[in-house]
Design an enzyme around this catalytic site. Structure first.
Site, short mmCIF file in Angstrom:
data_model
loop_
_atom_site.label_atom_id
_atom_site.label_comp_id
_atom_site.label_asym_id
_atom_site.label_seq_id
_atom_site.Cartn_x
_atom_site.Cartn_y
_atom_site.Cartn_z
N LYS A 116 0.81 -1.09 0.00
CA LYS A 116 0.08 0.08 -0.13
C LYS A 116 0.95 1.43 0.09
O LYS A 116 2.10 1.39 0.29
CB LYS A 116 -0.87 -0.21 1.24
CG LYS A 116 -0.24 -0.02 2.53
CD LYS A 116 -1.18 -0.45 3.84
CE LYS A 116 -0.63 -0.46 5.13
NZ LYS A 116 -1.31 -1.39 6.13
N TYR A 175 16.87 28.92 10.87
CA TYR A 175 15.66 29.69 11.23
C TYR A 175 15.50 29.61 12.63
O TYR A 175 15.64 28.55 13.35
CB TYR A 175 14.33 29.00 10.38
CG TYR A 175 14.17 29.47 9.29
CD1 TYR A 175 14.05 30.64 8.89
CD2 TYR A 175 14.04 28.30 8.09
CE1 TYR A 175 13.81 30.79 7.39
CE2 TYR A 175 13.93 28.69 6.81
CZ TYR A 175 13.65 29.89 6.62
OH TYR A 175 13.41 30.30 5.32
C1 PLP Z 1 -0.29 -2.11 6.42
C2 PLP Z 1 -1.15 -3.77 7.02
C3 PLP Z 1 -0.33 -4.64 6.91
C4 PLP Z 1 1.22 -4.71 6.90
O1 PLP Z 1 1.51 -4.26 7.99
P1 PLP Z 1 3.18 -4.31 8.45
O2 PLP Z 1 3.09 -3.54 9.89
O3 PLP Z 1 3.67 -3.10 7.74
O4 PLP Z 1 3.70 -5.31 8.10
C5 PLP Z 1 -1.00 -5.90 7.05
N1 PLP Z 1 -2.43 -6.05 7.27
C6 PLP Z 1 -3.16 -4.94 7.23
C7 PLP Z 1 -4.80 -5.20 7.36
C8 PLP Z 1 -2.67 -3.75 7.07
O5 PLP Z 1 -3.41 -2.92 7.01
#
Ligand code: PLP
Length: 373
Positions: free
Chosen positions: A43, A264
């Site tokens: 994702k 800054y």
């Molecule tokens: C993002 C996600 C994962 C992966 O999680 P990681 O901690 O990055 O391994 C797995 N299952 C779901 C439902 C997620 O939202």
């Protein structure tokens, strides 16, 4: 072997992504969960690193199942993965039913409403996954929804459910009692649905869940972070390989002949005799502003502190004492990489590796090592 292409000579920060290292991390997880299939969660454009570039190599490493968050991410992934199973964690909406069908995306149904939505496709609805909430309190059917579904089999008319999944909230901490309680709730929900869904596959573990006992592995596991080198556990040495290197060039070096403040807000005071280098990277590139006066960068093997605030395009570092020939305009500085590991930089910034990775900016020049294509 894939020959390394020379890294680009860029005035912008360079983000090098080591695809071979990602594949080695994938194989490590396969070895850790030998009884399960290892899907890849990609994702947010593979945690900001480029899903279209990375996923064909993961597929060549044996990965057959990919998860994204949004239907649009699934549509884009389908272009590079014509045959893999692509599941969409956010599930369908009225607006996205058509892309799901057209691009053979597998929806994760997170509520009875989404289940009804998917049923509206009609008898030929492609297989879907069902998400059970076992303690995350975010997405998925809660116990009352599961009971309602078990008591109303018609809700599944015309739908086939290929897998039942849930998601762990504290898997990075093996001592958390929530792990076992979620595993028990998952077992109870599956038991409740066993007549309705006699042949479904099950999945509970994200990256961290793989490092709990094998009883968390079920039929497939869903790592994201660990593939990209993030530490799956809150304690101990990181078992995963660093995957990215973010470098930027020194633009200017100045010797401080009279005490003065830097940057800054004048938050840092440099004394007479100090030498300060200005580096061409800032928060617009994903070098988070929280790293002002806190970050450490590397020149060769030498740790160098970030001084003053992080600006949009620049940071300042204290290079006092380093040999002059190592700190010149054009010298490359490691902001994240083998020395400044992703999790450590994130911690110094007051955040987690996930956020640091996904915020590395589009202005950086991308460069892939070990790419398969
Ligand atoms: C993002 C996600 C994962 C992966 O999680 P990681 O901690 O990055 O391994 C797995 N299952 C779901 C439902 C997620 O939202």
């Amino acid at each position: 072997m894939h020959p390394d292409v020379e890294p680009p000579d860029s005035d912008a920060p360079v983000l090098a992504v080591d695809i071979d290292a990602i594949c080695r991390n994938y194989h490590r997880l396969v070895d850790l969960a030998p009884s399960a299939e290892v899907a890849a969660v990609v994702k947010a454009d593979a945690y900001g690193l480029g899903a279209a570039e990375i996923t064909p190599s993961l597929a060549a490493s044996g990965c057959r199942m990919f998860f994204v968050a949004l239907p649009g991410e699934g549509v884009a992934l389908r272009r590079v993965l014509p045959t893999a199973e692509i599941a969409v964690l956010s599930g369908p909406s009225p607006a996205s039913l058509e892309p799901f069908r057209q691009h053979r995306l597998v929806p994760v149904l997170n509520s009875l409403e989404q289940l009804a939505e998917w049923r509206s496709i009609g008898p030929a609805a492609p297989p879907a996954m069902l998400h059970i909430d076992t303690g995350m309190g975010r997405l998925g059917l809660g116990p009352a929804d599961v009971a309602q579904l078990a008591a109303t089999p018609d809700l599944l008319d015309g739908i086939s459910i290929s897998a039942v999944i849930s998601h762990l909230a504290c898997a990075d901490d093996p001592s958390s009692p929530l792990n076992e309680s979620q595993r028990a709730a998952f077992a109870a929900a599956r038991q409740h649905l066993s007549e309705l869904l006699p042949n479904h596959r099950a999945s509970l573990a994200n990256s961290s869940g793989i490092f709990l006992t094998p009883s968390y592995h079920y039929d497939f596991v869903r790592p994201g972070a660990a593939l990209f080198g993030l530490h799956p556990l809150i304690k101990g040495p990181n078992p995963m390989e660093q995957v990215i290197e973010l470098t930027a060039k020194i633009l200017q070096v100045r010797d401080i002949d009279r005490a003065m403040t830097v940057g800054y807000g004048a938050t840092y005071r440099a004394g007479r005799g100090a030498r300060i280098a200005t580096v061409a990277a800032g928060y617009a590139d994903g070098y988070l502003r929280g790293l002002g006066n806190r970050g450490r960068v590397f020149i060769g093997d030498q740790a160098v502190p970030v001084i003053g605030r992080v600006s949009m395009d620049l940071i300042t570092i204290d290079v006092t004492g380093l040999p002059a020939d190592q700190v010149r305009p054009g010298t490359a500085v490691e902001l994240i990489g083998a020395h400044a590991r992703t999790d450590d930089v994130a911690e110094a910034a007051g955040t987690i590796g996930y956020e640091l990775l996904t915020r590395i900016g589009p202005r950086c020049t991308l460069y892939y090592r070990g790419r398969v294509t």
